[in-house]
Motif scaffolding. Sequence first.
Motif, PDB file in Angstrom:
ATOM      1  N   GLU A  99      40.457  40.902  91.379  1.00 56.25           N
ATOM      2  CA  GLU A  99      39.819  40.907  90.304  1.00 56.25           C
ATOM      3  C   GLU A  99      40.400  42.189  89.423  1.00 56.25           C
ATOM      4  O   GLU A  99      40.637  43.196  89.906  1.00 56.25           O
ATOM      5  CB  GLU A  99      38.312  41.034  90.273  1.00 56.25           C
ATOM      6  CG  GLU A  99      37.657  40.024  90.696  1.00 56.25           C
ATOM      7  CD  GLU A  99      35.998  40.333  90.897  1.00 56.25           C
ATOM      8  OE1 GLU A  99      35.649  41.359  90.724  1.00 56.25           O
ATOM      9  OE2 GLU A  99      35.284  39.501  91.142  1.00 56.25           O
ATOM     10  N   ALA A 100      40.353  41.961  88.006  1.00 61.25           N
ATOM     11  CA  ALA A 100      40.713  43.105  87.121  1.00 61.25           C
ATOM     12  C   ALA A 100      40.555  42.853  85.790  1.00 61.25           C
ATOM     13  O   ALA A 100      40.638  41.615  85.279  1.00 61.25           O
ATOM     14  CB  ALA A 100      42.205  43.701  87.246  1.00 61.25           C
ATOM     15  N   ALA A 101      39.965  43.762  85.029  1.00 57.81           N
ATOM     16  CA  ALA A 101      39.757  43.578  83.383  1.00 57.81           C
ATOM     17  C   ALA A 101      39.003  42.394  83.030  1.00 57.81           C
ATOM     18  O   ALA A 101      39.392  41.937  82.077  1.00 57.81           O
ATOM     19  CB  ALA A 101      41.233  43.563  82.778  1.00 57.81           C
ATOM     20  N   GLY A 102      38.018  42.154  83.869  1.00 56.42           N
ATOM     21  CA  GLY A 102      37.114  40.800  83.616  1.00 56.42           C
ATOM     22  C   GLY A 102      37.686  39.617  84.011  1.00 56.42           C
ATOM     23  O   GLY A 102      37.177  38.468  83.617  1.00 56.42           O
ATOM     24  N   LEU A 103      38.896  39.583  84.964  1.00 54.82           N
ATOM     25  CA  LEU A 103      39.598  38.366  85.414  1.00 54.82           C
ATOM     26  C   LEU A 103      39.464  38.291  86.696  1.00 54.82           C
ATOM     27  O   LEU A 103      39.270  39.297  87.395  1.00 54.82           O
ATOM     28  CB  LEU A 103      41.024  38.237  84.951  1.00 54.82           C
ATOM     29  CG  LEU A 103      41.469  38.423  83.279  1.00 54.82           C
ATOM     30  CD1 LEU A 103      43.144  38.542  83.540  1.00 54.82           C
ATOM     31  CD2 LEU A 103      41.104  37.141  82.870  1.00 54.82           C
ATOM     32  N   ARG A 104      38.937  37.136  87.214  1.00 57.10           N
ATOM     33  CA  ARG A 104      39.114  36.697  88.665  1.00 57.10           C
ATOM     34  C   ARG A 104      40.235  35.573  88.922  1.00 57.10           C
ATOM     35  O   ARG A 104      40.177  34.681  88.208  1.00 57.10           O
ATOM     36  CB  ARG A 104      37.575  36.368  88.800  1.00 57.10           C
ATOM     37  CG  ARG A 104      36.587  37.342  88.810  1.00 57.10           C
ATOM     38  CD  ARG A 104      35.280  36.615  89.288  1.00 57.10           C
ATOM     39  NE  ARG A 104      34.730  35.430  88.157  1.00 57.10           N
ATOM     40  CZ  ARG A 104      34.410  34.259  88.581  1.00 57.10           C
ATOM     41  NH1 ARG A 104      34.754  33.862  89.985  1.00 57.10           N
ATOM     42  NH2 ARG A 104      34.176  33.478  87.968  1.00 57.10           N
ATOM     43  N   MET A 105      40.814  35.874  90.209  1.00 52.79           N
ATOM     44  CA  MET A 105      41.661  34.875  90.619  1.00 52.79           C
ATOM     45  C   MET A 105      41.150  34.484  91.981  1.00 52.79           C
ATOM     46  O   MET A 105      41.294  35.342  92.846  1.00 52.79           O
ATOM     47  CB  MET A 105      43.326  35.663  90.318  1.00 52.79           C
ATOM     48  CG  MET A 105      43.579  35.734  88.908  1.00 52.79           C
ATOM     49  SD  MET A 105      45.271  36.432  88.754  1.00 52.79           S
ATOM     50  CE  MET A 105      46.120  34.478  88.928  1.00 52.79           C
ATOM     51  N   ASP A 106      41.516  33.345  92.326  1.00 53.68           N
ATOM     52  CA  ASP A 106      41.382  32.857  93.695  1.00 53.68           C
ATOM     53  C   ASP A 106      43.013  32.319  94.114  1.00 53.68           C
ATOM     54  O   ASP A 106      43.338  31.230  93.600  1.00 53.68           O
ATOM     55  CB  ASP A 106      40.453  31.625  93.903  1.00 53.68           C
ATOM     56  CG  ASP A 106      40.330  31.346  95.217  1.00 53.68           C
ATOM     57  OD1 ASP A 106      41.317  31.262  96.172  1.00 53.68           O
ATOM     58  OD2 ASP A 106      39.322  30.869  95.780  1.00 53.68           O
ATOM     59  N   ILE A 107      43.515  33.146  94.873  1.00 57.96           N
ATOM     60  CA  ILE A 107      45.112  32.996  95.060  1.00 57.96           C
ATOM     61  C   ILE A 107      45.356  31.764  95.859  1.00 57.96           C
ATOM     62  O   ILE A 107      46.191  30.933  95.322  1.00 57.96           O
ATOM     63  CB  ILE A 107      45.809  34.296  95.699  1.00 57.96           C
ATOM     64  CG1 ILE A 107      45.514  35.413  94.764  1.00 57.96           C
ATOM     65  CG2 ILE A 107      47.276  34.058  96.013  1.00 57.96           C
ATOM     66  CD1 ILE A 107      45.744  35.370  93.312  1.00 57.96           C
TER      67      ILE A 107
ATOM     68  N   GLU B   5      49.040  36.559  88.135  1.00 58.49           N
ATOM     69  CA  GLU B   5      48.630  37.316  89.272  1.00 58.49           C
ATOM     70  C   GLU B   5      49.329  38.723  89.324  1.00 58.49           C
ATOM     71  O   GLU B   5      48.782  39.707  89.722  1.00 58.49           O
ATOM     72  CB  GLU B   5      48.962  36.502  90.480  1.00 58.49           C
ATOM     73  CG  GLU B   5      48.863  37.159  91.631  1.00 58.49           C
ATOM     74  CD  GLU B   5      49.369  36.481  92.817  1.00 58.49           C
ATOM     75  OE1 GLU B   5      49.437  36.893  94.149  1.00 58.49           O
ATOM     76  OE2 GLU B   5      49.895  35.186  92.619  1.00 58.49           O
ATOM     77  N   LEU B   6      50.698  38.684  88.734  1.00 62.00           N
ATOM     78  CA  LEU B   6      51.560  39.876  88.867  1.00 62.00           C
ATOM     79  C   LEU B   6      50.725  41.041  88.109  1.00 62.00           C
ATOM     80  O   LEU B   6      50.691  42.286  88.522  1.00 62.00           O
ATOM     81  CB  LEU B   6      52.604  39.738  88.253  1.00 62.00           C
ATOM     82  CG  LEU B   6      53.575  41.122  88.373  1.00 62.00           C
ATOM     83  CD1 LEU B   6      54.035  41.541  89.803  1.00 62.00           C
ATOM     84  CD2 LEU B   6      55.072  40.574  87.863  1.00 62.00           C
ATOM     85  N   LEU B   7      50.185  40.517  86.839  1.00 67.55           N
ATOM     86  CA  LEU B   7      49.532  41.900  85.937  1.00 67.55           C
ATOM     87  C   LEU B   7      47.927  42.217  86.578  1.00 67.55           C
ATOM     88  O   LEU B   7      48.007  43.293  86.641  1.00 67.55           O
ATOM     89  CB  LEU B   7      49.464  40.988  84.730  1.00 67.55           C
ATOM     90  CG  LEU B   7      50.614  40.703  83.892  1.00 67.55           C
ATOM     91  CD1 LEU B   7      50.438  39.831  82.847  1.00 67.55           C
ATOM     92  CD2 LEU B   7      51.277  42.156  83.459  1.00 67.55           C
ATOM     93  N   VAL B   8      47.715  41.179  87.085  1.00 66.28           N
ATOM     94  CA  VAL B   8      46.114  41.586  87.789  1.00 66.28           C
ATOM     95  C   VAL B   8      46.394  42.435  88.710  1.00 66.28           C
ATOM     96  O   VAL B   8      45.423  43.508  88.878  1.00 66.28           O
ATOM     97  CB  VAL B   8      45.389  40.311  88.196  1.00 66.28           C
ATOM     98  CG1 VAL B   8      44.081  40.601  89.043  1.00 66.28           C
ATOM     99  CG2 VAL B   8      44.922  39.478  86.987  1.00 66.28           C
ATOM    100  N   ARG B   9      47.313  42.236  89.815  1.00 63.86           N
ATOM    101  CA  ARG B   9      47.466  42.984  90.821  1.00 63.86           C
ATOM    102  C   ARG B   9      47.865  44.470  90.596  1.00 63.86           C
ATOM    103  O   ARG B   9      47.823  45.423  91.343  1.00 63.86           O
ATOM    104  CB  ARG B   9      48.411  42.515  92.082  1.00 63.86           C
ATOM    105  CG  ARG B   9      48.029  41.333  92.769  1.00 63.86           C
ATOM    106  CD  ARG B   9      49.163  40.933  93.747  1.00 63.86           C
ATOM    107  NE  ARG B   9      48.548  39.359  94.235  1.00 63.86           N
ATOM    108  CZ  ARG B   9      47.816  39.572  95.370  1.00 63.86           C
ATOM    109  NH1 ARG B   9      47.241  40.881  95.861  1.00 63.86           N
ATOM    110  NH2 ARG B   9      47.336  38.286  96.035  1.00 63.86           N
TER     111      ARG B   9
END
Length: 238
Positions: free
Chosen positions: A143-151, A174-178
């Motif tokens: 998660e970051a900046a209000g985004l959630r990802m299930d890789i 994914e790269l940007l969120v990480r």
Amino acid sequence: MLLAEDDRAIRHALERALTLEGYRVTAVADGVEALAQAHRTPPDVLVLDVMMPGIDGLQVCRVLRAEGDRTPILMLTALVETQDRIAGLDAGADDYVVKPFDVEEVFARLRALLRRTSSDGMAPAVGAVVRAPAPELPEGRIEAAGLRMDIQARRAWRGTRELELTRTEFELLELLVRNAGIVLDHSTIYDRIWGYDFGPGSKNLAVYVGYLRRKLDEPGAPQLIHTVRGVGYVLRED
């Protein structure tokens, strides 16, 4: 590998070059044959010419994606306008090469696609930035900046809205969120996502960032992907 190209000279030359490079190539002349062959013997990667008689490369791509086929697809196109590239991304393509092309560029893009397919994580980059990863959540979620990802499931959300992303868009996000809050330079992003830096004249990254922004942005909500002029991009919620 499945290669679909209606121009006989290009098809034979590319088939020979790919074979010499070590690929096992099945070459066909149109979209009908491409779909039949893909259903008969699913390939590891597809190389599709956009403009073919009957069923063109975009239609082949749409059919395969509608069937749930996630095989990486590299498009060959003589169309250079941004809207033409976006049409390919909309159809589900992972990358494209503009004709006339250097065969070494085709090789580089194929290597990058196959590396990404064979690995669940991201390949380490040479000279990579010091990463400040978003906290890992259960079951491979970030998660970051209000985004959630299930890789693992390859799903992403902004708030409660699920995002429909292509393979490349997902991996770029994914790269940007990480690395949320860290400015990633163009070379680092090219190396991580494509495995190859296409140089300062390439518009490839800008096209994908623009397309990803259109899927992320919401009226009245802060923009998430910011351009740092002359350097690269950063994900942050201002």
